[in-house]
Design a protein around this motif. Sequence first.
Motif: not given
Lengths: 224, 224
Positions: A24, A31, A33, A123
């Motif tokens: 992130d 995280t 994507w 994201v």
Amino acid sequence: MTTTQVDQRVSLAVSTVIFALRPDPSTGRQTLWLPLVRRIREPYEGKWALPGGPLEAHEDLAASARHTLERTTGLGDSYLEQLYSFGAVDRSPDRVVSIVYWALVRPDEDARAIDGENVEWFVADDVPDLAFDHDDIVRYALDRLRAKITYSPIAHAFLADEFTLAELREVHEAVLRKSLDPANFRRQVLAGRTIEPTGTCLTGTSHRPPALYRAAARPEEIAR
Amino acid sequence: MTTTQVDQRVSLAVSTVIFALRPDPSTGRQTLWLPLVRRIREPYEGKWALPGGPLEAHEDLAASARHTLERTTGLGDSYLEQLYSFGAVDRSPDRVVSIVYWALVRPDEDARAIDGENVEWFVADDVPDLAFDHDDIVRYALDRLRAKITYSPIAHAFLADEFTLAELREVHEAVLRKSLDPANFRRQVLAGRTIEPTGTCLTGTSHRPPALYRAAARPEEIAR
């Protein structure tokens, strides 16, 4: 099954939600994507959309999704699964039904990704306002992944063939966006018998190198 | 998304696998049945097939599946869920992609079923040789149901709003085609917290009437 006038007005697209784990930008923690493609024609010209396109007559569904994965990322052999079909009458100015696949990309695969000029990674929980009903599709895919990781070994699709328990936990934490207690996680995973020790340890400088595990079942064999 | 010459050669059908529990004709035990429709035109004229038809331009996917359910059984409000889309290039002489739904019919609903003249019910594990790839679709639906009943409360879709633990166990036994230990089953189900006691008992002649339960979550809310 007969092709009628009415039937021909419904066309069919195959889209692919491609998830990869990357840091992130604000927190630095792993995280989810996904790559989006900027539309260069109407409808929704200039908006971001999931990669995909019309199903061609000679392609089966998974082949179409895999071609999209290759075009978008340069990758061919990632985990790929049919997710859901979206067919609301008003989801597009034309009547288009989209059969959606998802691909889960391993970190070693991701390193080889080739981004096209109209492709950009975002994201997954923070995408811009998308074309068609693609916001709904991304949300559906995220909900589904977060449910499925709790009862199936799908997390393995994000890992290399051999991994430590800490690496597996970090995948769960990245997908679920919360910290997990290492001891509880270890106990639950080992009880689920979805992984088995390779008998070797991670080589490195540590005095107590962590044990390596591998999947006891290939992701393709995971019950849906 | 643009409709091209190539794209128009793929047409889209929606088919519905409708499962109901009825006694097996040889053993008398509850087992899974499904209705099939005899085809009255080519391809596969005279063969049995899953009920369904081309997606009409004004219908969304679930509406099409529900209309098939109504046409085939007279029922409108059964549990209905999208199962999978089948799109192998050679599954039909024409290029047809079938989006398949399944419906699970409760016993009190089943009693109202209206069978059309080309519709007949078959034991789901013993269907005749079907048109297209519909044998594969039935097998896929059975595998999926047998997997899903082990980790989700989908069995409730076969039951009335209130049921005894014995009735719930009999649904599991019928779907899985094996006997389950009543005490183990009771413990596992209660630990899963998918049902809650109604506070009442089944009225009848028994000296120890069994307690009634209801679903703690509606089948529509079951994670896929």
